[in-house]
Each structure stands twice: as C-alpha cells, then as structure tokens.
Design a protein around this motif. Structure first.
Motif, PDB file in Angstrom:
ATOM      1  N   ILE A   1       0.864  -1.184   0.000  1.00 33.30           N
ATOM      2  CA  ILE A   1       0.000   0.000   0.000  1.00 33.30           C
ATOM      3  C   ILE A   1       0.899   1.232   0.000  1.00 33.30           C
ATOM      4  O   ILE A   1       1.827   1.331   0.815  1.00 33.30           O
ATOM      5  CB  ILE A   1      -0.915   0.024   1.238  1.00 33.30           C
ATOM      6  CG1 ILE A   1      -1.826  -1.209   1.260  1.00 33.30           C
ATOM      7  CG2 ILE A   1      -1.744   1.306   1.269  1.00 33.30           C
ATOM      8  CD1 ILE A   1      -2.549  -1.410   2.587  1.00 33.30           C
ATOM      9  N   VAL A   2       0.639   2.147  -0.923  1.00 29.14           N
ATOM     10  CA  VAL A   2       1.378   3.414  -0.961  1.00 29.14           C
ATOM     11  C   VAL A   2       0.358   4.523  -0.765  1.00 29.14           C
ATOM     12  O   VAL A   2      -0.411   4.845  -1.672  1.00 29.14           O
ATOM     13  CB  VAL A   2       2.137   3.584  -2.290  1.00 29.14           C
ATOM     14  CG1 VAL A   2       2.979   4.868  -2.257  1.00 29.14           C
ATOM     15  CG2 VAL A   2       3.018   2.369  -2.573  1.00 29.14           C
ATOM     16  N   GLU A   3       0.339   5.086   0.424  1.00 32.99           N
ATOM     17  CA  GLU A   3      -0.701   6.035   0.833  1.00 32.99           C
ATOM     18  C   GLU A   3      -0.123   6.951   1.902  1.00 32.99           C
ATOM     19  O   GLU A   3       0.367   6.481   2.932  1.00 32.99           O
ATOM     20  CB  GLU A   3      -1.910   5.263   1.355  1.00 32.99           C
ATOM     21  CG  GLU A   3      -2.948   6.068   2.087  1.00 32.99           C
ATOM     22  CD  GLU A   3      -3.620   7.099   1.231  1.00 32.99           C
ATOM     23  OE1 GLU A   3      -3.404   8.306   1.498  1.00 32.99           O
ATOM     24  OE2 GLU A   3      -4.339   6.711   0.295  1.00 32.99           O
TER      25      GLU A   3
ATOM     26  N   PHE B   1      -1.617  -0.951  -4.166  1.00 33.99           N
ATOM     27  CA  PHE B   1      -2.726  -0.029  -3.917  1.00 33.99           C
ATOM     28  C   PHE B   1      -2.093   1.354  -3.790  1.00 33.99           C
ATOM     29  O   PHE B   1      -1.386   1.633  -2.821  1.00 33.99           O
ATOM     30  CB  PHE B   1      -3.484  -0.421  -2.649  1.00 33.99           C
ATOM     31  CG  PHE B   1      -4.172  -1.752  -2.754  1.00 33.99           C
ATOM     32  CD1 PHE B   1      -5.423  -1.850  -3.357  1.00 33.99           C
ATOM     33  CD2 PHE B   1      -3.566  -2.905  -2.276  1.00 33.99           C
ATOM     34  CE1 PHE B   1      -6.063  -3.082  -3.467  1.00 33.99           C
ATOM     35  CE2 PHE B   1      -4.188  -4.141  -2.387  1.00 33.99           C
ATOM     36  CZ  PHE B   1      -5.443  -4.223  -2.987  1.00 33.99           C
ATOM     37  N   LEU B   2      -2.340   2.202  -4.763  1.00 31.71           N
ATOM     38  CA  LEU B   2      -1.538   3.411  -4.928  1.00 31.71           C
ATOM     39  C   LEU B   2      -2.388   4.675  -4.890  1.00 31.71           C
ATOM     40  O   LEU B   2      -3.265   4.882  -5.738  1.00 31.71           O
ATOM     41  CB  LEU B   2      -0.780   3.321  -6.263  1.00 31.71           C
ATOM     42  CG  LEU B   2       0.111   4.487  -6.654  1.00 31.71           C
ATOM     43  CD1 LEU B   2       1.196   4.727  -5.611  1.00 31.71           C
ATOM     44  CD2 LEU B   2       0.750   4.200  -8.030  1.00 31.71           C
TER      45      LEU B   2
ATOM     46  N   THR C   1       3.866  -5.669 -12.531  1.00 31.69           N
ATOM     47  CA  THR C   1       3.229  -5.258 -11.274  1.00 31.69           C
ATOM     48  C   THR C   1       1.923  -4.522 -11.568  1.00 31.69           C
ATOM     49  O   THR C   1       1.915  -3.525 -12.285  1.00 31.69           O
ATOM     50  CB  THR C   1       4.163  -4.343 -10.459  1.00 31.69           C
ATOM     51  OG1 THR C   1       5.377  -5.047 -10.178  1.00 31.69           O
ATOM     52  CG2 THR C   1       3.509  -3.944  -9.145  1.00 31.69           C
ATOM     53  N   LEU C   2       0.830  -5.013 -11.012  1.00 34.13           N
ATOM     54  CA  LEU C   2      -0.482  -4.423 -11.250  1.00 34.13           C
ATOM     55  C   LEU C   2      -0.733  -3.279 -10.274  1.00 34.13           C
ATOM     56  O   LEU C   2      -0.185  -3.246  -9.180  1.00 34.13           O
ATOM     57  CB  LEU C   2      -1.566  -5.488 -11.092  1.00 34.13           C
ATOM     58  CG  LEU C   2      -1.415  -6.727 -11.986  1.00 34.13           C
ATOM     59  CD1 LEU C   2      -2.500  -7.745 -11.668  1.00 34.13           C
ATOM     60  CD2 LEU C   2      -1.453  -6.351 -13.459  1.00 34.13           C
ATOM     61  N   VAL C   3      -1.586  -2.341 -10.695  1.00 31.10           N
ATOM     62  CA  VAL C   3      -1.871  -1.159  -9.877  1.00 31.10           C
ATOM     63  C   VAL C   3      -3.374  -0.949  -9.739  1.00 31.10           C
ATOM     64  O   VAL C   3      -4.109  -1.021 -10.730  1.00 31.10           O
ATOM     65  CB  VAL C   3      -1.249   0.114 -10.492  1.00 31.10           C
ATOM     66  CG1 VAL C   3      -1.716   1.365  -9.738  1.00 31.10           C
ATOM     67  CG2 VAL C   3       0.267   0.033 -10.468  1.00 31.10           C
ATOM     68  N   ILE C   4      -3.818  -0.719  -8.508  1.00 29.83           N
ATOM     69  CA  ILE C   4      -5.175  -0.222  -8.250  1.00 29.83           C
ATOM     70  C   ILE C   4      -5.014   1.154  -7.611  1.00 29.83           C
ATOM     71  O   ILE C   4      -4.445   1.275  -6.526  1.00 29.83           O
ATOM     72  CB  ILE C   4      -5.969  -1.157  -7.314  1.00 29.83           C
ATOM     73  CG1 ILE C   4      -6.222  -2.515  -7.988  1.00 29.83           C
ATOM     74  CG2 ILE C   4      -7.302  -0.513  -6.915  1.00 29.83           C
ATOM     75  CD1 ILE C   4      -6.922  -3.530  -7.097  1.00 29.83           C
ATOM     76  N   PHE C   5      -5.472   2.184  -8.311  1.00 35.73           N
ATOM     77  CA  PHE C   5      -5.358   3.534  -7.772  1.00 35.73           C
ATOM     78  C   PHE C   5      -6.415   3.774  -6.695  1.00 35.73           C
ATOM     79  O   PHE C   5      -7.566   3.325  -6.820  1.00 35.73           O
ATOM     80  CB  PHE C   5      -5.515   4.570  -8.881  1.00 35.73           C
ATOM     81  CG  PHE C   5      -4.284   4.762  -9.715  1.00 35.73           C
ATOM     82  CD1 PHE C   5      -3.130   5.290  -9.161  1.00 35.73           C
ATOM     83  CD2 PHE C   5      -4.276   4.426 -11.062  1.00 35.73           C
ATOM     84  CE1 PHE C   5      -1.985   5.470  -9.922  1.00 35.73           C
ATOM     85  CE2 PHE C   5      -3.145   4.606 -11.830  1.00 35.73           C
ATOM     86  CZ  PHE C   5      -1.991   5.134 -11.260  1.00 35.73           C
ATOM     87  N   THR C   6      -6.031   4.491  -5.651  1.00 40.94           N
ATOM     88  CA  THR C   6      -6.963   4.892  -4.598  1.00 40.94           C
ATOM     89  C   THR C   6      -6.798   6.394  -4.402  1.00 40.94           C
ATOM     90  O   THR C   6      -5.694   6.871  -4.149  1.00 40.94           O
ATOM     91  CB  THR C   6      -6.656   4.169  -3.277  1.00 40.94           C
ATOM     92  OG1 THR C   6      -5.321   4.496  -2.849  1.00 40.94           O
ATOM     93  CG2 THR C   6      -6.776   2.662  -3.450  1.00 40.94           C
TER      94      THR C   6
END
Length: 235
Positions: free
Chosen positions: A5-7, A51-52, A72-77
């Motif tokens: 998680i990058v938040e 989760f970016l 590497t897959l990304v789900i933007f948040t």
C-alpha cells in the motif's frame, strides 16, 4: 498475491490495510507513506499488486506508476475522480474513489487476481482468427466463436484484452492495439488507451464518459475529438 500500500494518509492506509487483510488471496508485504520509499522497496522485492494513492507530495501516484515493473499491477486509490482518465492511460487494473466501499474494493481485487492468474499462466488464451462478423478465441484447447455484434467493449491491460459481452467475458493474451487493427472501424471505436467500445451498444454519453448498460467508460483527451465527430455522424 503479494501487495503493498502506498498512501500518505495514515487513516486511509489503515482502512485499506483492514480491507486487504480480509481477503485471503492477498498477502500484504508492507505499507508506505511516499512513492520514494516504495520505489526503494521495489528495487529488492517483487510485488504483484500496489494499492496506490495519487495525490501525494513530491512524487504523485501517476508519476510513480510510470516507473514500476510491467508485471506489477496497480489499483489507484484517491479522493479525486478527475484522475480517472490518467489511470486508464497507465493500464491500471481499477480506480477507487475514497471513501472506498468494501464491495467495490473486493470487485477491484477480484479483477486483479484474474489478471495475475493470466500473467502467471504459460498456456494463455489467444485470438486465432478474425472474420468480418466474428472472432475465434482459443481457451483450454478449444476455440470459442464470439460474434462481434455481441461485444459491448474491449478493455486492454498490458498484454491482455478483456472481451466483454452482456453476460460473459473472455480474457485473452493480445494487445488492444492489435485487436483494434483487426476489427471493423464501422462498428468499434477506441475511446481511451485501454478501451474500445461497440458504437451500437452505447446507451448514452456526455463530455467525459460513455455509458453502456452498467458500465461507465472515460473518454480520453487524445480520443475525444474523434469520438464526438464519429458519434455526431451516427445521430
């Protein structure tokens, strides 16, 4: 799937951590409050899914996503819906707007799991033949006929496409650029870097989005003029 998680917001990071922990297929490796710290981590660790967050200081999520490994897959948040088109341009798996609904989160993760399974599978599906009104898609040593008129839209993600029909979909190894070269431009139109839509299936559209049944698809800035020019000729 191994994920991080990058938040930069601690409360949001804690909330996403809780949702991740509820899904057995996910293994949370770590959480980061900046793109810089996540980038250092990725130098020595393989990660399947990120989760970016987008709106972060110094390096934002969009800039960071352009630097990560292709696999590497990304789900933007994010709290800002205006970044949706940018996420399509980067082949993101999904785009979640805060506050994130648990069911919507699960839907995005299921999509990521499906993509990850395909990336790890050596015997991938492929489009074997294209005719004027149908294509054959190979899966499990069989060929499935797909009528082009039944396709709602085609979505691209890295080296795969999703052929979405009303009650089913097929995921196959092929680039969206290649499939667009094969199919009829009289029926299909590309509306952003990741989506091709069947013009006959469009229920409505506005300046920013296209609506096909329950699906909402963003119109990319690069494709907007051509889309409206084409649709105005259809009216």
């Amino acid at each position: 799937m191994k994920c991080i998680i990058v938040e930069d917001e601690p409360i949001a990071r804690k909330g996403i951590t809780k949702m991740v922990s509820a899904i057995s297929q996910l293994e949370l490796l770590d959480g980061f409050n900046s793109a810089e710290s996540a980038a250092i981590y990725l130098q020595n660790t393989e990660v399947d899914l990120i989760f970016l967050d987008i709106n972060m200081p110094r390096i934002n999520g969009i800039e960071f996503a352009r630097t990560i490994p292709k696999t590497t897959l990304v789900i933007f948040t994010t709290a800002y819906s205006q970044y949706a088109v940018d996420s399509y341009e980067l082949d993101a798996v999904d785009y979640l707007v805060k506050p994130i609904d648990t069911a919507r989160f699960r839907k995005a993760v299921d999509k990521a799991i499906a993509y990850h399974t395909l990336l790890m599978d050596e015997e991938n599906k492929s489009v074997e033949k294209v005719a004027d009104d149908y294509i054959f898609v190979k899966s499990d040593r069989r060929f499935y006929k797909v009528n082009l008129a039944d396709i709602l839209f085609i979505e691209g993600l890295k080296d795969y496409i999703i052929i979405q029909m009303e009650n089913s979909r097929i995921i196959t190894r092929m680039t969206i650029k290649n499939i667009y070269e094969w199919i009829s431009k009289e029926v299909f139109i590309r509306v952003n870097r990741s989506f091709i839509v069947n013009k006959d299936k469009i229920d409505s559209f506005d300046n920013n989005d296209i609506y096909i049944q329950k699906y909402e698809i963003a119109i990319g800035n690069v494709y907007r003029d051509e889309f409206f020019k084409t649709m105005m000729r259809c009216i």
